[in-house]
Design a protein around this motif. Structure first.
Motif: not given
Length: 220
Positions: A22-24, A41-43, A200-201, A216-217
């Motif tokens: 996670l980014r801010g 996935s992986g977000s 994710h649906d 990407d966070g």
């Protein structure tokens, strides 16, 4: 009800394989909202949910819950808050297969020290609320996927949780059962429960009045 201020989460921090999950993140969720958090996935969406569920404290930034700064609470206070006010529903149901539906729903009540008679009454009421009272005596491993998820929802709300967090709650069921689970979550939301769903649906997300995307966070 919930406010996240510049929340970041790193795994393997300081190592060659460091990952910024996670980014801010800045996010506010009001009382009684129904929010979908989308992302591949992986977000970072499940990481965010674990922080909201008070299961992960290794983050930077602030998490404010009902005016309380979570970072200032001790482990016992966070555990009590999690048990009394926050319900969690997982994709894999998280039920004990050898226990009956009612016994599974009683688990949070037992942890909270509630007596057996009251626990039985409240668990029965929670099962009625999700349309599963008729299966209260069935072992969880004898129930269908949709029935197990209903029992998981009953367990999540049996303590009269104000916040229900659902991590891919329809990921293991078919389209028909997905509709039934979402109808159940919407009914709970209409009764005053704040509902946050990680998914994710896009079809599930579109059933929620509000949705955000994490890539990407970061919230896009």
């Amino acid at each position: 009800m919930i406010e996240l201020k510049n929340v970041s989460r790193k795994f393997f921090e300081g190592k060659p394989n460091e990952v910024a999950a996670l980014r801010g993140i800045n996010l506010t969720v009001g009382d009684g909202e129904m929010l979908a958090i989308m992302g591949p996935s992986g977000s970072g969406k499940s990481t965010l949910l674990h922080i909201l569920a008070l299961l992960d404290s290794h983050y930077s930034g602030e998490l404010i819950y009902d005016g309380r700064d979570i970072s200032k609470l001790g482990d016992a206070e966070k555990s009590s808050l999690r048990n009394h006010e926050i319900g969690l529903v997982m994709q894999d149901y998280g039920l004990v297969g050898e226990m009956t539906a009612q016994e599974n729903v009683e688990i949070p009540l037992t942890v909270a020290g509630i007596g057996k008679k009251e626990a039985r009454t409240r668990s029965r009421e929670a099962l009625e609320r999700v349309g599963m009272a008729h299966k209260s005596g069935y072992n969880a491993n004898l129930l269908s996927g949709g029935e197990r998820q209903r029992v998981a929802v009953a367990r999540a709300v049996v303590m009269n949780a104000k916040l229900l967090l659902a991590d891919e709650p329809t990921g293991a069921v078919d389209t028909k059962i997905t509709g039934e689970i979402m109808d159940l979550l919407k009914t709970l939301n209409q009764s005053g429960v704040t509902v946050i769903i990680v998914t994710h649906d896009v079809n599930v997300a579109n059933l929620c009045p509000r949705k955000i995307n994490i890539v990407d966070g970061t919230i896009q």
